[in-house]
Scaffold this motif. Structure first.
Motif, PDB file in Angstrom:
ATOM      1  N   ASP A 189       5.641  12.556  42.052  1.00 20.98           N
ATOM      2  CA  ASP A 189       6.660  13.535  42.438  1.00 20.98           C
ATOM      3  C   ASP A 189       6.276  14.305  43.698  1.00 20.98           C
ATOM      4  O   ASP A 189       7.138  14.903  44.338  1.00 20.98           O
ATOM      5  CB  ASP A 189       6.879  14.536  41.286  1.00 20.98           C
ATOM      6  CG  ASP A 189       8.279  14.437  40.706  1.00 20.98           C
ATOM      7  OD1 ASP A 189       9.118  13.704  41.274  1.00 20.98           O
ATOM      8  OD2 ASP A 189       8.543  15.106  39.700  1.00 20.98           O
ATOM      9  N   ARG A 242       0.111   5.274  47.016  1.00 18.27           N
ATOM     10  CA  ARG A 242       1.297   5.467  46.176  1.00 18.27           C
ATOM     11  C   ARG A 242       1.578   4.241  45.304  1.00 18.27           C
ATOM     12  O   ARG A 242       1.849   4.363  44.115  1.00 18.27           O
ATOM     13  CB  ARG A 242       2.517   5.797  47.037  1.00 18.27           C
ATOM     14  CG  ARG A 242       3.768   6.083  46.193  1.00 18.27           C
ATOM     15  CD  ARG A 242       4.972   6.503  47.020  1.00 18.27           C
ATOM     16  NE  ARG A 242       6.097   6.788  46.140  1.00 18.27           N
ATOM     17  CZ  ARG A 242       6.328   7.936  45.540  1.00 18.27           C
ATOM     18  NH1 ARG A 242       5.506   8.948  45.724  1.00 18.27           N
ATOM     19  NH2 ARG A 242       7.369   8.098  44.749  1.00 18.27           N
ATOM     20  N   ALA A 260       6.296   9.072  50.457  1.00 24.40           N
ATOM     21  CA  ALA A 260       6.615   7.665  50.202  1.00 24.40           C
ATOM     22  C   ALA A 260       5.626   6.720  50.862  1.00 24.40           C
ATOM     23  O   ALA A 260       5.408   5.605  50.376  1.00 24.40           O
ATOM     24  CB  ALA A 260       8.030   7.363  50.678  1.00 24.40           C
ATOM     25  N   VAL A 311       3.176  10.685  36.853  1.00 22.71           N
ATOM     26  CA  VAL A 311       4.513  11.173  37.184  1.00 22.71           C
ATOM     27  C   VAL A 311       4.430  12.378  38.117  1.00 22.71           C
ATOM     28  O   VAL A 311       5.121  12.456  39.137  1.00 22.71           O
ATOM     29  CB  VAL A 311       5.275  11.548  35.903  1.00 22.71           C
ATOM     30  CG1 VAL A 311       6.512  12.386  36.217  1.00 22.71           C
ATOM     31  CG2 VAL A 311       5.671  10.294  35.138  1.00 22.71           C
ATOM     32  N   ARG A 326      14.970   7.638  35.898  1.00 24.66           N
ATOM     33  CA  ARG A 326      15.731   8.418  36.890  1.00 24.66           C
ATOM     34  C   ARG A 326      15.357   8.041  38.313  1.00 24.66           C
ATOM     35  O   ARG A 326      16.210   8.035  39.217  1.00 24.66           O
ATOM     36  CB  ARG A 326      15.489   9.917  36.649  1.00 24.66           C
ATOM     37  CG  ARG A 326      16.311  10.823  37.550  1.00 24.66           C
ATOM     38  CD  ARG A 326      16.230  12.269  37.104  1.00 24.66           C
ATOM     39  NE  ARG A 326      14.901  12.816  37.217  1.00 24.66           N
ATOM     40  CZ  ARG A 326      14.381  13.327  38.345  1.00 24.66           C
ATOM     41  NH1 ARG A 326      15.106  13.325  39.464  1.00 24.66           N
ATOM     42  NH2 ARG A 326      13.164  13.833  38.358  1.00 24.66           N
ATOM     43  N   ASN A 327      14.103   7.693  38.524  1.00 26.93           N
ATOM     44  CA  ASN A 327      13.640   7.336  39.866  1.00 26.93           C
ATOM     45  C   ASN A 327      13.654   5.827  40.116  1.00 26.93           C
ATOM     46  O   ASN A 327      13.095   5.352  41.107  1.00 26.93           O
ATOM     47  CB  ASN A 327      12.241   7.902  40.095  1.00 26.93           C
ATOM     48  CG  ASN A 327      12.259   9.398  40.308  1.00 26.93           C
ATOM     49  OD1 ASN A 327      12.478   9.873  41.421  1.00 26.93           O
ATOM     50  ND2 ASN A 327      12.051  10.155  39.233  1.00 26.93           N
ATOM     51  N   GLU A 328      14.296   5.105  39.194  1.00 23.71           N
ATOM     52  CA  GLU A 328      14.534   3.670  39.335  1.00 23.71           C
ATOM     53  C   GLU A 328      13.254   2.851  39.451  1.00 23.71           C
ATOM     54  O   GLU A 328      13.226   1.787  40.067  1.00 23.71           O
ATOM     55  CB  GLU A 328      15.466   3.391  40.528  1.00 23.71           C
ATOM     56  CG  GLU A 328      16.822   4.065  40.377  1.00 23.71           C
ATOM     57  CD  GLU A 328      17.778   3.746  41.519  1.00 23.71           C
ATOM     58  OE1 GLU A 328      17.313   3.231  42.553  1.00 23.71           O
ATOM     59  OE2 GLU A 328      18.978   4.017  41.370  1.00 23.71           O
ATOM     60  N   LEU A 329      12.192   3.337  38.826  1.00 25.54           N
ATOM     61  CA  LEU A 329      10.973   2.547  38.715  1.00 25.54           C
ATOM     62  C   LEU A 329      10.960   1.750  37.413  1.00 25.54           C
ATOM     63  O   LEU A 329      10.294   0.717  37.319  1.00 25.54           O
ATOM     64  CB  LEU A 329       9.733   3.447  38.771  1.00 25.54           C
ATOM     65  CG  LEU A 329       9.412   4.082  40.125  1.00 25.54           C
ATOM     66  CD1 LEU A 329       8.184   4.979  40.005  1.00 25.54           C
ATOM     67  CD2 LEU A 329       9.168   3.012  41.182  1.00 25.54           C
ATOM     68  N   GLU A 344      13.487  16.336  31.837  1.00 29.29           N
ATOM     69  CA  GLU A 344      13.723  15.018  32.428  1.00 29.29           C
ATOM     70  C   GLU A 344      14.900  14.309  31.751  1.00 29.29           C
ATOM     71  O   GLU A 344      15.684  13.622  32.418  1.00 29.29           O
ATOM     72  CB  GLU A 344      12.467  14.154  32.357  1.00 29.29           C
ATOM     73  CG  GLU A 344      11.482  14.414  33.480  1.00 29.29           C
ATOM     74  CD  GLU A 344      12.060  14.176  34.880  1.00 29.29           C
ATOM     75  OE1 GLU A 344      12.857  13.232  35.060  1.00 29.29           O
ATOM     76  OE2 GLU A 344      11.716  14.944  35.790  1.00 29.29           O
ATOM     77  N   LYS A 391      17.984  15.678  33.268  1.00 30.78           N
ATOM     78  CA  LYS A 391      18.247  15.204  34.626  1.00 30.78           C
ATOM     79  C   LYS A 391      18.809  13.783  34.670  1.00 30.78           C
ATOM     80  O   LYS A 391      19.267  13.330  35.727  1.00 30.78           O
ATOM     81  CB  LYS A 391      16.957  15.249  35.451  1.00 30.78           C
ATOM     82  CG  LYS A 391      16.468  16.655  35.768  1.00 30.78           C
ATOM     83  CD  LYS A 391      15.127  16.585  36.492  1.00 30.78           C
ATOM     84  CE  LYS A 391      14.547  17.966  36.745  1.00 30.78           C
ATOM     85  NZ  LYS A 391      13.218  17.891  37.406  1.00 30.78           N
ATOM     86  N   TRP A 407      11.539  10.082  33.622  1.00 33.12           N
ATOM     87  CA  TRP A 407      11.319  10.200  35.066  1.00 33.12           C
ATOM     88  C   TRP A 407      11.375   8.821  35.717  1.00 33.12           C
ATOM     89  O   TRP A 407      11.968   8.651  36.787  1.00 33.12           O
ATOM     90  CB  TRP A 407       9.966  10.868  35.334  1.00 33.12           C
ATOM     91  CG  TRP A 407       9.685  11.069  36.787  1.00 33.12           C
ATOM     92  CD1 TRP A 407       9.987  12.153  37.561  1.00 33.12           C
ATOM     93  CD2 TRP A 407       9.047  10.119  37.679  1.00 33.12           C
ATOM     94  NE1 TRP A 407       9.584  11.950  38.854  1.00 33.12           N
ATOM     95  CE2 TRP A 407       9.015  10.710  38.961  1.00 33.12           C
ATOM     96  CE3 TRP A 407       8.525   8.844  37.502  1.00 33.12           C
ATOM     97  CZ2 TRP A 407       8.456  10.059  40.067  1.00 33.12           C
ATOM     98  CZ3 TRP A 407       7.972   8.194  38.605  1.00 33.12           C
ATOM     99  CH2 TRP A 407       7.938   8.791  39.863  1.00 33.12           C
ATOM    100  N   GLY A 408      10.759   7.830  35.078  1.00 30.72           N
ATOM    101  CA  GLY A 408      10.747   6.488  35.638  1.00 30.72           C
ATOM    102  C   GLY A 408      12.129   5.878  35.734  1.00 30.72           C
ATOM    103  O   GLY A 408      12.469   5.222  36.732  1.00 30.72           O
TER     104      GLY A 408
END
Length: 376
Positions: free
Chosen positions: A239, A248, A243, A235, A302-305, A371, A374, A299-300
């Protein structure tokens, strides 16, 4: 009749979605509990200079355990930037002269874990002296051929994000390249096998736990917090790296594999056991692994993973369990396993037991809480 049935099903589906969203705690409620846990720690350890004296050994306060706490504090500062948080971190770093325990040329990730916070502080208010030692140490890693330093899974979280943050800060690819080379060795090559078992989607703690080592029930030994360190490291790296960074997607793939495996291991009460595949080997609630898994999953999502419908209930179940069952009224954090490297270490793990080091448990909880905050 068919139209009525379709409408009814859509209504029920919408109800489930709304219900799922309502389970997210209000931001104020999340912030309040995170602040309470942090307040307990900052008051108890008001003198940031105080070294840790555990098992007849004195350790300076820039040890990795305290470094993890400051990772959490800087995360809290990112959502609630109070001057006292910044000052507490800055004064600690300045007291240690922005350096590392055991000297400023070290290959031990535990020693340079503190560099994550040094770089975070530099990004807020840059001064050259803040980066001098940690940048020099990272350059030493980059400019020497060794890649086999991270021989225990904890080191991946202590060390990888420092290189990722340095690469982000400077824009120099060399830090990302070295980070990958060291990670890839630990993942695939250590002891001829690597520490990451793709078949189970989990990490062995170190070479001592590779097969034929088995848990009492015959399963491989996957230590909860050890896997939490690897999960959190992914994570924190994702962050920081751009990209288009060439590895990545490799990091994302490992994150997704781990997420799927961890979801299967969650206890019915929301916690994770210290031993992920053997609930009978020192089974019971454990906060640090749980917090790190909640941190990563939040986190995943929220970041759409990670799929929100699939993983939000999992992470909220873990978060709510910690809030309701681990956090004492005064902010003390229960069910924290003490230091070690396997389920039997750092015992007992209970609501009342105080671990040998309190700092990293608080740090893990702050990472998770920020997290969850958020997500709204």
């Amino acid at each position: 009749m068919r139209k009525i049935l379709v409408v009814l099903l859509l209504t029920i589906s919408a109800g489930f979605t709304t219900s799922s969203a309502q389970k997210l705690p209000p931001q104020k409620e999340t912030l309040d509990v995170v602040m309470k846990v942090n307040k307990y720690f900052m008051e108890k350890y008001a003198d940031y200079r105080t070294p840790s004296f555990v098992r007849n050994v004195t350790r300076p306060s820039n040890i990795w355990t305290r470094g993890v706490y400051y990772e959490g504090l800087m995360a809290l500062y990112s959502i609630y930037p109070r001057a006292e948080f910044y000052d507490y971190a800055y004064n600690w770093a300045e007291y240690h002269e922005w350096g590392m325990r055991n000297g400023n040329t070290t290959r031990n990730a535990d020693d340079y874990c503190c560099g994550q916070t040094y770089i975070d502080l530099y990004n807020i208010c840059p001064k050259p002296e803040m980066l001098k030692n940690i940048k020099s140490n990272m350059n030493m890693l980059v400019n020497t051929p060794q890649v086999g330093d991270w021989t225990w899974v904890d080191a991946i979280q202590m060390g990888m994000p420092v290189l990722a943050k340095m690469g982000h800060l400077t824009g120099e690819q060399k830090y990302f390249d070295k980070m990958w080379d060291m990670y890839e060795f630990s993942r695939n090559q250590l002891a001829g096998k690597g520490m990451f078992n793709l078949a189970d989607g989990l990490w062995w703690r170190d070479a001592d736990f590779l097969p034929p080592y088995k848990e009492p029930n015959g399963e491989d030994c996957y230590w909860s917090r050890g896997n939490g360190w690897a999960y959190a490291a992914l994570v924190r790296v994702l962050d920081e790296i751009p990209a288009n960074e060439k590895h990545r997607q490799d990091y994302i793939n490992d994150f997704l594999i781990m997420s799927k495996a961890l979801k299967k291991c969650q206890r019915t009460d929301g916690f994770w056991n210290v031993s992920l595949h053997d609930a009978g080997n020192y089974g019971g609630k454990e906060t640090t692994g749980t917090a790190l898994f909640v941190y990563g999953m939040a986190w995943g999502v929220r970041n759409e993973l990670l799929d929100k419908e699939e993983y939000l209930p999992v992470l909220l179940k873990g978060w709510n369990a910690m809030v309701k069952e681990a956090v004492h009224p005064n902010g003390f954090l229960g069910y924290v396993q003490g230091t070690g490297k396997e389920p039997k270490d750092g015992q007992p793990v209970t609501y009342e037991s105080v671990p040998d080091f309190e700092d990293y448990g608080v740090g893990c909880f702050l990472l998770a809480g920020t997290e969850v905050y958020k997500l709204q």
